[in-house]
Write a protein that holds these residues in place. Structure first.
Motif, PDB file in Angstrom:
ATOM      1  N   VAL A  73       0.831  -1.202   0.000  1.00  0.00           N
ATOM      2  CA  VAL A  73       0.000   0.000   0.000  1.00  0.00           C
ATOM      3  C   VAL A  73       0.871   1.259   0.000  1.00  0.00           C
ATOM      4  CG1 VAL A  73      -1.959  -1.120   1.105  1.00  0.00           C
ATOM      5  CG2 VAL A  73      -0.178  -0.064   2.521  1.00  0.00           C
ATOM      6  N   LEU A  74       0.209   2.384  -0.294  1.00  0.00           N
ATOM      7  CA  LEU A  74       0.861   3.680  -0.352  1.00  0.00           C
ATOM      8  C   LEU A  74       0.208   4.626   0.643  1.00  0.00           C
ATOM      9  CD1 LEU A  74       0.879   4.080  -4.248  1.00  0.00           C
ATOM     10  CD2 LEU A  74       2.795   3.283  -2.828  1.00  0.00           C
ATOM     11  N   ASP A  75       0.931   5.643   1.049  1.00  0.00           N
ATOM     12  CA  ASP A  75       0.335   6.695   1.868  1.00  0.00           C
ATOM     13  C   ASP A  75      -0.385   7.671   0.942  1.00  0.00           C
ATOM     14  OD1 ASP A  75       1.910   9.578   1.836  1.00  0.00           O
ATOM     15  OD2 ASP A  75       3.116   7.905   1.112  1.00  0.00           O
ATOM     16  N   PRO A  76      -1.273   8.532   1.458  1.00  0.00           N
ATOM     17  CA  PRO A  76      -2.046   9.429   0.595  1.00  0.00           C
ATOM     18  C   PRO A  76      -1.317  10.701   0.174  1.00  0.00           C
ATOM     19  CG  PRO A  76      -2.763   9.667   2.848  1.00  0.00           C
ATOM     20  CD  PRO A  76      -1.766   8.539   2.852  1.00  0.00           C
ATOM     21  N   ILE A  77      -0.079  10.901   0.589  1.00  0.00           N
ATOM     22  CA  ILE A  77       0.668  12.102   0.208  1.00  0.00           C
ATOM     23  C   ILE A  77       1.685  11.770  -0.885  1.00  0.00           C
ATOM     24  CG2 ILE A  77       2.156  13.970   1.000  1.00  0.00           C
ATOM     25  CD1 ILE A  77      -0.671  14.108   2.070  1.00  0.00           C
ATOM     26  N   ALA A  78       2.745  11.066  -0.530  1.00  0.00           N
ATOM     27  CA  ALA A  78       3.744  10.680  -1.525  1.00  0.00           C
ATOM     28  C   ALA A  78       3.163   9.687  -2.522  1.00  0.00           C
ATOM     29  CB  ALA A  78       4.971  10.087  -0.837  1.00  0.00           C
ATOM     30  N   GLY A  79       2.121   8.978  -2.122  1.00  0.00           N
ATOM     31  CA  GLY A  79       1.529   7.968  -2.986  1.00  0.00           C
ATOM     32  C   GLY A  79       0.929   8.504  -4.259  1.00  0.00           C
ATOM     33  N   VAL A  80       0.596   9.803  -4.303  1.00  0.00           N
ATOM     34  CA  VAL A  80       0.011  10.379  -5.511  1.00  0.00           C
ATOM     35  C   VAL A  80       1.067  11.034  -6.395  1.00  0.00           C
ATOM     36  CG1 VAL A  80      -2.235  10.702  -4.451  1.00  0.00           C
ATOM     37  CG2 VAL A  80      -0.569  12.571  -4.387  1.00  0.00           C
ATOM     38  N   MET A  81       2.344  10.871  -6.071  1.00  0.00           N
ATOM     39  CA  MET A  81       3.425  11.274  -6.961  1.00  0.00           C
ATOM     40  C   MET A  81       3.745  10.095  -7.875  1.00  0.00           C
ATOM     41  SD  MET A  81       6.037  13.117  -4.294  1.00  0.00           S
ATOM     42  CE  MET A  81       5.458  14.204  -3.003  1.00  0.00           C
ATOM     43  N   ILE A  82       3.789  10.338  -9.175  1.00  0.00           N
ATOM     44  CA  ILE A  82       3.958   9.263 -10.146  1.00  0.00           C
ATOM     45  C   ILE A  82       5.321   9.373 -10.827  1.00  0.00           C
ATOM     46  CG2 ILE A  82       2.944   8.079 -12.116  1.00  0.00           C
ATOM     47  CD1 ILE A  82       1.088   8.272  -9.686  1.00  0.00           C
ATOM     48  N   PRO A  83       6.215   8.393 -10.658  1.00  0.00           N
ATOM     49  CA  PRO A  83       7.505   8.441 -11.345  1.00  0.00           C
ATOM     50  C   PRO A  83       7.317   8.385 -12.860  1.00  0.00           C
ATOM     51  CG  PRO A  83       7.571   6.872  -9.525  1.00  0.00           C
ATOM     52  CD  PRO A  83       6.142   7.260  -9.711  1.00  0.00           C
ATOM     53  N   GLU A  84       8.157   9.132 -13.582  1.00  0.00           N
ATOM     54  CA  GLU A  84       8.088   9.093 -15.039  1.00  0.00           C
ATOM     55  C   GLU A  84       8.532   7.710 -15.542  1.00  0.00           C
ATOM     56  OE1 GLU A  84      12.527  10.933 -16.003  1.00  0.00           O
ATOM     57  OE2 GLU A  84      10.754  12.137 -16.386  1.00  0.00           O
ATOM     58  N   GLY A  85       8.167   7.413 -16.785  1.00  0.00           N
ATOM     59  CA  GLY A  85       8.509   6.115 -17.346  1.00  0.00           C
ATOM     60  C   GLY A  85       7.398   5.104 -17.213  1.00  0.00           C
ATOM     61  N   SER A  86       6.344   5.459 -16.473  1.00  0.00           N
ATOM     62  CA  SER A  86       5.162   4.600 -16.359  1.00  0.00           C
ATOM     63  C   SER A  86       3.936   5.455 -16.646  1.00  0.00           C
ATOM     64  CB  SER A  86       5.069   3.976 -14.968  1.00  0.00           C
ATOM     65  OG  SER A  86       5.040   4.977 -13.965  1.00  0.00           O
ATOM     66  N   ASN A  87       2.824   4.806 -16.968  1.00  0.00           N
ATOM     67  CA  ASN A  87       1.597   5.544 -17.253  1.00  0.00           C
ATOM     68  C   ASN A  87       1.146   6.321 -16.025  1.00  0.00           C
ATOM     69  OD1 ASN A  87       1.369   4.623 -19.906  1.00  0.00           O
ATOM     70  ND2 ASN A  87       0.287   2.761 -19.270  1.00  0.00           N
ATOM     71  N   VAL A  88       0.865   7.594 -16.227  1.00  0.00           N
ATOM     72  CA  VAL A  88       0.412   8.413 -15.114  1.00  0.00           C
ATOM     73  C   VAL A  88      -1.004   8.019 -14.708  1.00  0.00           C
ATOM     74  CG1 VAL A  88      -0.120  10.756 -14.355  1.00  0.00           C
ATOM     75  CG2 VAL A  88       1.898  10.332 -15.776  1.00  0.00           C
ATOM     76  N   CYS A  89      -1.864   7.836 -15.702  1.00  0.00           N
ATOM     77  CA  CYS A  89      -3.280   7.664 -15.406  1.00  0.00           C
ATOM     78  C   CYS A  89      -3.742   6.214 -15.361  1.00  0.00           C
ATOM     79  CB  CYS A  89      -4.117   8.417 -16.436  1.00  0.00           C
ATOM     80  SG  CYS A  89      -3.887  10.212 -16.404  1.00  0.00           S
ATOM     81  N   ASP A  90      -3.265   5.382 -16.243  1.00  0.00           N
ATOM     82  CA  ASP A  90      -3.774   4.015 -16.308  1.00  0.00           C
ATOM     83  C   ASP A  90      -3.159   3.162 -15.196  1.00  0.00           C
ATOM     84  OD1 ASP A  90      -5.364   4.622 -18.485  1.00  0.00           O
ATOM     85  OD2 ASP A  90      -3.772   4.178 -19.909  1.00  0.00           O
ATOM     86  N   ARG A  91      -3.602   3.410 -13.980  1.00  0.00           N
ATOM     87  CA  ARG A  91      -3.070   2.703 -12.822  1.00  0.00           C
ATOM     88  C   ARG A  91      -4.046   2.811 -11.667  1.00  0.00           C
ATOM     89  NH1 ARG A  91       2.026   4.212 -10.515  1.00  0.00           N
ATOM     90  NH2 ARG A  91       2.877   4.431 -12.602  1.00  0.00           N
ATOM     91  N   THR A  92      -3.816   1.984 -10.658  1.00  0.00           N
ATOM     92  CA  THR A  92      -4.594   2.033  -9.424  1.00  0.00           C
ATOM     93  C   THR A  92      -3.644   2.291  -8.266  1.00  0.00           C
ATOM     94  OG1 THR A  92      -6.325   0.543 -10.225  1.00  0.00           O
ATOM     95  CG2 THR A  92      -6.054   0.723  -7.842  1.00  0.00           C
ATOM     96  N   LEU A  93      -3.977   3.277  -7.435  1.00  0.00           N
ATOM     97  CA  LEU A  93      -3.174   3.617  -6.267  1.00  0.00           C
ATOM     98  C   LEU A  93      -3.810   2.990  -5.026  1.00  0.00           C
ATOM     99  CD1 LEU A  93      -2.616   7.429  -7.004  1.00  0.00           C
ATOM    100  CD2 LEU A  93      -1.171   5.499  -7.677  1.00  0.00           C
TER     101      LEU A  93
END
Length: 263
Positions: A144-164
């Motif tokens: 799982v991810l936290d709700p702060i850093a978890g919404v930062m998306i590293p480049e090189g992967s799809n920004v939108c087509d994902r589930t956090l």
């Protein structure tokens, strides 16, 4: 009491949706400021400062009610996150958020080990006496991810087509992101210097998993509402971070807009 909830809700949205700006390989500090409006009226502002040292990061954020929200009651909050940048995610090792609104105070502390929750403490501890409470199973606290850093998306992967997969210390929920194109984002900062950047637009849907009251009408509304989030690219860090979000509520939209994005 209902008026106080109107004040708290936009501030909570800031905490859930907005991370901070990020930095390059060498140690450096970046800042991101946000303005929150409710049905067009200013209700809160937030500042996040992020320091990167190699792959390690720390985030410190502060937010407070503003404008018409202060008429109802002053709300303040703070958050800190520390962890490491992985290949496709910002993996927290410790996440802390605290807020106060009038006489109400809450603090959440969560520790992670490689994405698994090892400790989650709420202060004051909430008593769950209603039968419709959905407890958080151990399986929901893995990867799982936290709700702060978890919404930062590293480049090189799809920004939108994902589930956090988010765990905020109490509730476990998934944020499903779907591609909705691009938009040119423009903003006038507090210091009067305008800036613009091409933003990746995602539609978002929240799916509560556990850690909530099943009969709460807000939970069903959360499942049905369509959120829009715009992400901008921080080239130095190779990270996408939110610069705009629009969240519908039963009484009108909450909008979150970056007024500063960068160093």
């Amino acid at each position: 009491m209902k008026s106080r909830h109107v004040v708290i809700a936009p501030c909570a949205v800031v905490t859930i949706l907005l991370g901070a700006n990020v930095a390059a390989a060498d140690p450096s500090t970046h800042r991101a400021d946000y303005r929150v409006a409710y049905i067009g009226l200013p209700v809160a502002r937030a500042t996040f400062t992020t320091v990167f040292d190699g792959d390690r990061f720390t985030v410190a954020g502060e937010m407070q009610s503003a404008g018409v929200a202060n008429i109802v009651g002053r709300t303040t909050g703070s958050t800190t996150v520390s962890g490491v940048k992985a290949d496709d995610r910002m993996q927290a090792e410790r996440y802390v958020v605290a807020y106060s609104s009038g006489d109400d105070e809450q603090r959440m502390e969560v520790d992670f080990d490689n994405g698994s929750v090892t400790s989650a403490i709420l202060t004051p501890e909430k008593k769950r006496t209603r039968e419709d409470w959905v407890p958080v199973p151990e399986s929901d606290m893995r990867a799982v991810l936290d709700p702060i850093a978890g919404v930062m998306i590293p480049e090189g992967s799809n920004v939108c087509d994902r589930t956090l997969p988010i765990f905020d210390g109490e509730t476990r929920y998934d944020i499903h992101l779907y591609d909705a194109g691009t938009q040119l984002f423009r903003a006038e900062s507090y210091d009067g210097v305008p800036f613009e950047v091409e933003a990746t637009v995602c539609s978002a849907r929240a799916e509560p998993k556990s850690g909530y009251h099943a009969k709460n009408s807000s939970i069903q509304y959360m499942r049905e509402m369509n959120v829009e989030v715009w992400f901008a690219h921080n080239q130095e860090a190779g990270i996408y971070a939110p610069v705009y979000a629009r969240v519908p509520t039963k009484l009108g939209p909450v909008t979150i807009t970056a007024t500063h994005f960068g160093s």
